[in-house]
Design a protein around this motif. Structure first.
Motif, PDB file in Angstrom:
ATOM      1  N   ASP A   1       0.693  -1.584  -0.133  1.00 13.87           N
ATOM      2  CA  ASP A   1       0.089   0.203  -0.095  1.00 13.87           C
ATOM      3  C   ASP A   1       1.166   1.371  -0.251  1.00 13.87           C
ATOM      4  OD1 ASP A   1      -3.003   1.211  -0.438  1.00 13.87           O
ATOM      5  OD2 ASP A   1      -2.419   1.368   2.207  1.00 13.87           O
ATOM      6  N   VAL A   2       1.925   1.246  -1.090  1.00 13.52           N
ATOM      7  CA  VAL A   2       2.090   2.615  -1.554  1.00 13.52           C
ATOM      8  C   VAL A   2       2.012   3.447  -1.579  1.00 13.52           C
ATOM      9  CG1 VAL A   2       5.332   3.002  -1.898  1.00 13.52           C
ATOM     10  CG2 VAL A   2       4.528   0.765  -1.054  1.00 13.52           C
ATOM     11  N   PRO A   3       2.006   4.428  -1.480  1.00 18.52           N
ATOM     12  CA  PRO A   3       1.333   6.090  -1.971  1.00 18.52           C
ATOM     13  C   PRO A   3       2.251   5.873  -3.382  1.00 18.52           C
ATOM     14  CG  PRO A   3       1.991   6.776   0.442  1.00 18.52           C
ATOM     15  CD  PRO A   3       2.121   4.776   0.407  1.00 18.52           C
TER      16      PRO A   3
ATOM     17  N   TYR B   1      13.722  -2.016   1.366  1.00 14.99           N
ATOM     18  CA  TYR B   1      15.290  -1.111   1.108  1.00 14.99           C
ATOM     19  C   TYR B   1      16.259  -2.686   2.327  1.00 14.99           C
ATOM     20  CZ  TYR B   1      19.998   0.159   1.334  1.00 14.99           C
ATOM     21  OH  TYR B   1      21.737  -0.224   1.302  1.00 14.99           O
ATOM     22  N   ASN B   2      16.009  -2.409   3.541  1.00 13.07           N
ATOM     23  CA  ASN B   2      16.171  -3.107   4.363  1.00 13.07           C
ATOM     24  C   ASN B   2      16.221  -4.060   4.648  1.00 13.07           C
ATOM     25  OD1 ASN B   2      17.240  -0.956   5.880  1.00 13.07           O
ATOM     26  ND2 ASN B   2      15.738  -0.579   7.195  1.00 13.07           N
TER      27      ASN B   2
ATOM     28  N   TYR C   1       9.698   6.744   3.517  1.00 14.65           N
ATOM     29  CA  TYR C   1       9.653   5.299   4.601  1.00 14.65           C
ATOM     30  C   TYR C   1       9.299   3.652   4.330  1.00 14.65           C
ATOM     31  CZ  TYR C   1       7.731   2.761   8.464  1.00 14.65           C
ATOM     32  OH  TYR C   1       8.362   1.911   9.545  1.00 14.65           O
ATOM     33  N   LYS C   2       8.419   3.833   3.091  1.00 11.76           N
ATOM     34  CA  LYS C   2       8.235   2.363   3.196  1.00 11.76           C
ATOM     35  C   LYS C   2       9.433   2.259   2.089  1.00 11.76           C
ATOM     36  CE  LYS C   2       2.713   2.244   3.794  1.00 11.76           C
ATOM     37  NZ  LYS C   2       1.779   1.300   3.507  1.00 11.76           N
TER      38      LYS C   2
ATOM     39  N   PHE D   1      15.590   0.702  -4.641  1.00  9.82           N
ATOM     40  CA  PHE D   1      14.768   1.142  -2.958  1.00  9.82           C
ATOM     41  C   PHE D   1      15.566   1.937  -2.756  1.00  9.82           C
ATOM     42  CE2 PHE D   1      11.967  -2.917  -3.488  1.00  9.82           C
ATOM     43  CZ  PHE D   1      10.838  -2.493  -3.673  1.00  9.82           C
ATOM     44  N   TYR D   2      16.571   2.044  -2.491  1.00  7.55           N
ATOM     45  CA  TYR D   2      17.995   2.721  -1.873  1.00  7.55           C
ATOM     46  C   TYR D   2      17.615   4.212  -2.742  1.00  7.55           C
ATOM     47  CZ  TYR D   2      21.632   5.151  -0.146  1.00  7.55           C
ATOM     48  OH  TYR D   2      22.570   6.668   0.148  1.00  7.55           O
ATOM     49  N   TYR D   3      17.652   4.123  -4.537  1.00  9.04           N
ATOM     50  CA  TYR D   3      17.587   5.316  -5.118  1.00  9.04           C
ATOM     51  C   TYR D   3      15.833   5.962  -4.547  1.00  9.04           C
ATOM     52  CZ  TYR D   3      16.934   8.446  -9.614  1.00  9.04           C
ATOM     53  OH  TYR D   3      16.239   8.645  -9.771  1.00  9.04           O
TER      54      TYR D   3
END
Length: 292
Positions: free
Chosen positions: A187-189, A260-261, A254-255, A224-226
């Protein structure tokens, strides 16, 4: 399975099914046929074009909103320009009334600029009726705030994604589909056009862009880092190809940091030969279509 086999299976499962493609094509052709009959007096399905993620071939099998444009006779614009009041609203209503002759038992809605045709399976065809300009851009009606005409230019967006896909060994469109899986599952905006724009900018400059599935764990991690490193207060980006404005007010960083982690953890688990645990981490990012 190996890293490359897992990601290949995942990407294959994200492809839009033949059945869904057939359904989309049938509905698209029916809309084009009706509009040609009513506005061009022709019995043909020509004149339309898929745009949006489906037109850019970056949609995955979860896609439910299919964007399309249809070219209208130029003379109509003059007709609705002469309306007293909101001619754009009247124009969109005329298009809506036409489509209702074919899809009378579906949910039809005008939404300021587009006609939405929503079917019982929750698929929505989103039609933007347009007038083609001499420079190959398109003029469309905006019925908001009293009515106005605006310009859109989706074809260069399609072309640059196609070119970028070739430049990156056909990894670009796969990355876009994978990121959409993350968007849906977590659910990424983040808007679809922004996904494609940032994926293009990242991947065309990534050192391993010519590799394939074996590097998709690194590709995921680095993208994801980018994403998480996008400027903190930025809300406006410009689409590749067209340069049109993409406003994304909600914060996706944040997501992206969480993803990334988890991707870092997944890669380390694979190195430690904890393959099952590694796959579970990828499933926390991409959802249950990633192999278990």
């Amino acid at each position: 399975m190996s890293v490359s086999e897992n990601f290949k299976k995942f990407c294959d499962d994200l492809k839009i099914s033949t059945e869904k493609r057939s359904t989309i094509s049938t509905r698209y052709n029916s809309i084009c046929k009706r509009l040609n009959k009513d506005f061009w007096d022709m019995d043909t399905t020509h004149g339309g074009r898929y745009v949006g993620s489906f037109g850019r071939h970056t949609a995955n099998d979860w896609v439910s909103d299919i964007d399309m444009i249809f070219e209208m006779p130029t003379s109509l614009k003059s007709t609705y320009d002469n309306y007293i009041g909101n001619g754009q609203s009247a124009f969109l209503q005329a298009v809506k009334n036409s489509i209702a002759k074919t899809y009378w038992n579906t949910s039809l809605k005008g939404d300021g600029q587009i006609i939405q045709v929503t079917f019982s399976d929750n698929m929505t065809m989103e039609l933007l009726p347009v007038f083609k300009n001499n420079d190959d851009t398109y003029t469309y009606a905006d019925s908001n705030s009293g009515g106005s005409w605006k310009i859109t230019n989706p074809v260069p967006e399609i072309n640059v994604i196609n070119t970028g896909d070739i430049l990156t060994n056909y990894n670009l469109k796969r990355l876009c589909r994978m990121v959409r899986a993350w968007k849906y599952y977590c659910d990424v905006p983040i808007k679809g056009l922004l996904i494609d724009t940032l994926a293009y900018r990242f991947l065309t400059n990534w050192n391993e862009r010519d590799k394939s599935y074996l590097y998709y764990d690194w590709m995921s991690r680095d993208f994801f880092y980018y994403l998480k490193e996008q400027p903190k207060d930025q809300i406006l980006w410009y689409a590749v190809g067209s340069g049109q404005s993409i406003y994304n007010y909600s914060n996706f960083r944040y997501k992206a940091t969480v993803a990334y982690n988890k991707s870092v953890d997944a890669i380390q688990l694979e190195i430690d030969d904890k393959k099952w645990s590694s796959k579970q981490k990828w499933r926390e990012i991409y959802g249950n279509r990633f192999p278990s």
